[in-house]
Design an enzyme around this catalytic site. Sequence first.
Site, PDB file in Angstrom:
ATOM      1  N   LYS A 125     -13.963 -17.688   9.255  1.00 26.32           N
ATOM      2  CA  LYS A 125     -14.727 -16.470   9.547  1.00 26.32           C
ATOM      3  C   LYS A 125     -14.253 -15.320   8.674  1.00 26.32           C
ATOM      4  O   LYS A 125     -15.031 -14.417   8.367  1.00 26.32           O
ATOM      5  CB  LYS A 125     -14.728 -16.124  11.033  1.00 26.32           C
ATOM      6  CG  LYS A 125     -13.370 -15.938  11.658  1.00 26.32           C
ATOM      7  CD  LYS A 125     -13.508 -15.679  13.154  1.00 26.32           C
ATOM      8  CE  LYS A 125     -12.169 -15.679  13.847  1.00 26.32           C
ATOM      9  NZ  LYS A 125     -11.626 -17.021  14.131  1.00 26.32           N
ATOM     10  N   LYS A 137       0.820  -1.224   0.000  1.00 28.15           N
ATOM     11  CA  LYS A 137       0.000   0.000   0.000  1.00 28.15           C
ATOM     12  C   LYS A 137       0.849   1.266   0.000  1.00 28.15           C
ATOM     13  O   LYS A 137       0.322   2.374  -0.010  1.00 28.15           O
ATOM     14  CB  LYS A 137      -0.913   0.011   1.243  1.00 28.15           C
ATOM     15  CG  LYS A 137      -2.064  -0.991   1.148  1.00 28.15           C
ATOM     16  CD  LYS A 137      -3.091  -0.778   2.252  1.00 28.15           C
ATOM     17  CE  LYS A 137      -2.506  -1.117   3.607  1.00 28.15           C
ATOM     18  NZ  LYS A 137      -3.466  -1.273   4.686  1.00 28.15           N
ATOM     19  N   LYS A 191     -12.156 -22.826   1.841  1.00 25.23           N
ATOM     20  CA  LYS A 191     -11.999 -23.267   3.228  1.00 25.23           C
ATOM     21  C   LYS A 191     -12.977 -22.500   4.116  1.00 25.23           C
ATOM     22  O   LYS A 191     -13.088 -21.275   3.983  1.00 25.23           O
ATOM     23  CB  LYS A 191     -10.558 -23.001   3.660  1.00 25.23           C
ATOM     24  CG  LYS A 191     -10.301 -23.332   5.115  1.00 25.23           C
ATOM     25  CD  LYS A 191      -8.939 -22.846   5.586  1.00 25.23           C
ATOM     26  CE  LYS A 191      -8.821 -23.117   7.060  1.00 25.23           C
ATOM     27  NZ  LYS A 191      -8.145 -22.223   7.882  1.00 25.23           N
TER      28      LYS A 191
HETATM   29  P1  ADP Z   1     -10.955 -18.993  11.152  1.00 22.42           P
HETATM   30  O1  ADP Z   1     -10.263 -19.468   9.899  1.00 22.42           O
HETATM   31  O2  ADP Z   1     -12.437 -19.109  11.047  1.00 22.42           O
HETATM   32  O3  ADP Z   1     -10.481 -17.611  11.573  1.00 22.42           O
HETATM   33  P2  ADP Z   1      -9.270 -19.889  13.277  1.00 22.42           P
HETATM   34  O4  ADP Z   1      -8.073 -19.485  12.496  1.00 22.42           O
HETATM   35  O5  ADP Z   1      -9.654 -19.097  14.487  1.00 22.42           O
HETATM   36  O6  ADP Z   1     -10.525 -19.991  12.284  1.00 22.42           O
HETATM   37  O7  ADP Z   1      -9.097 -21.423  13.657  1.00 22.42           O
HETATM   38  C1  ADP Z   1      -9.178 -21.980  14.938  1.00 22.42           C
HETATM   39  C2  ADP Z   1      -8.877 -23.459  14.804  1.00 22.42           C
HETATM   40  O8  ADP Z   1      -9.827 -24.117  13.933  1.00 22.42           O
HETATM   41  C3  ADP Z   1      -7.511 -23.739  14.174  1.00 22.42           C
HETATM   42  O9  ADP Z   1      -6.920 -24.833  14.855  1.00 22.42           O
HETATM   43  C4  ADP Z   1      -7.807 -24.122  12.751  1.00 22.42           C
HETATM   44  O10 ADP Z   1      -6.837 -25.008  12.228  1.00 22.42           O
HETATM   45  C5  ADP Z   1      -9.174 -24.780  12.847  1.00 22.42           C
HETATM   46  N1  ADP Z   1      -9.949 -24.532  11.600  1.00 22.42           N
HETATM   47  C6  ADP Z   1     -10.468 -23.336  11.217  1.00 22.42           C
HETATM   48  N2  ADP Z   1     -11.130 -23.457  10.035  1.00 22.42           N
HETATM   49  C7  ADP Z   1     -11.014 -24.756   9.651  1.00 22.42           C
HETATM   50  C8  ADP Z   1     -11.499 -25.514   8.525  1.00 22.42           C
HETATM   51  N3  ADP Z   1     -12.229 -24.952   7.564  1.00 22.42           N
HETATM   52  N4  ADP Z   1     -11.197 -26.828   8.461  1.00 22.42           N
HETATM   53  C9  ADP Z   1     -10.465 -27.418   9.445  1.00 22.42           C
HETATM   54  N5  ADP Z   1      -9.999 -26.765  10.539  1.00 22.42           N
HETATM   55  C10 ADP Z   1     -10.257 -25.446  10.662  1.00 22.42           C
END
Ligand code: ADP
Length: 330
Positions: free
Chosen positions: A202, A118, A199
């Site tokens: 959030k 940026k 995938k």
């Molecule tokens: P997000 O991607 O929704 O922000 P986080 O990064 O907070 O989720 O993930 C918290 C935990 O859940 C981590 O251990 C992550 O590996 C697991 N996780 C998040 N999304 C997935 C997914 N789509 N499939 C498998 N595991 C996931």
Amino acid sequence: MKISLTGIKPTGNLHIGNYFGAIKPALELTREYDARYFIADYHALNTMRDPAELKSCIREVAAGWLAAGLDPEKVIFYRQSSIPEVFELTTMLMAFTAKGLMNRAHAYKAAVQENAEKGDDPDAGVNMGLFTYPVLMAADIILFDSDVVPVGKDQVQHIEMAQDIAQAVNHTYGEEVLKVPQAAVQEDVAVVPGLDGRKMSKSYNNTIPLFVPEKQLRKLIMRIVTNSQTVEEPKDPVSSQIFLLYKLFSTSGEQRDLAARYREGGMGWGDAKEELFRVVNRELAPVRDRFNNIIADTAALDRVLAAGAEKARPIAAATVKRFRKAAGIE
Ligand code: ADP
Ligand code: TRP
């Protein structure tokens, strides 16, 4: 028994990706390990600035783990912020952490790169919480003599940094001062697809939250993106997001039956989604009921977390004491 520890960052609503990717595998480990699981609320503070939202996230995530089956009699379950020793150890570990190591952390590097793209100052919007995130995380882990840390692939670098930092201390004062942790990456855990096929995350706004009411759950499932194949056309289960999700919630017999219906033709995407809803709701309804009961009594929930902190603090104090003694501070 070996010690398993993991931190859960309370930064949003739990979704079924978290459930299969993090919650279920970590709960599996509690059978073989002495488990210590905590809510990493100070880590969340780096990005969450709405007090009401942070508070409700902390409670939701805590209630979610309990509803999913975490037994607080067996697992030491607490909030990071209830353990002041975390911060004592963080300060001590800072003295053994090379700044260059922090410069290489993925999250920090990504922020710097985004700024460069940026044309902003390299450190624009980077707070010291983000920069020193790996040290706080190393303290979380090392404080509880953790042998293994179950995490997703994205967290492996942080565990390696915790190893480096612990080794730097041990190199100075002797191998017995701090336990060097190992990452336990669940290689076989499926990446759960979201409503749009990417995938589930959030950040993509494509999640199926774990605790939505039944009606809303059905609506979300009906929103899963599909191709334009007609009802009559035979369909391929292997490449279908709906089938992939179905597999997480069904028995092998159910999977065989649905795969056959896909291949025969005559089943539309609407029917496939109804089948998916049926099995998802079957698994999640009891979890949702438990969650609603737990979250309704916040005083009881807070008591569970306080009791966990009571059990955690003597362990934490012993580590800090050992380190202080080795360093000549006691
Ligand atoms: P997000 O991607 O929704 O922000 P986080 O990064 O907070 O989720 O993930 C918290 C935990 O859940 C981590 O251990 C992550 O590996 C697991 N996780 C998040 N999304 C997935 C997914 N789509 N499939 C498998 N595991 C996931
Ligand atoms: N950084 C982890 C995440 O973003 C959360 C976390 C904080 C953690 N402290 C930890 C994980 C200690 C394992 C061990 O998901």
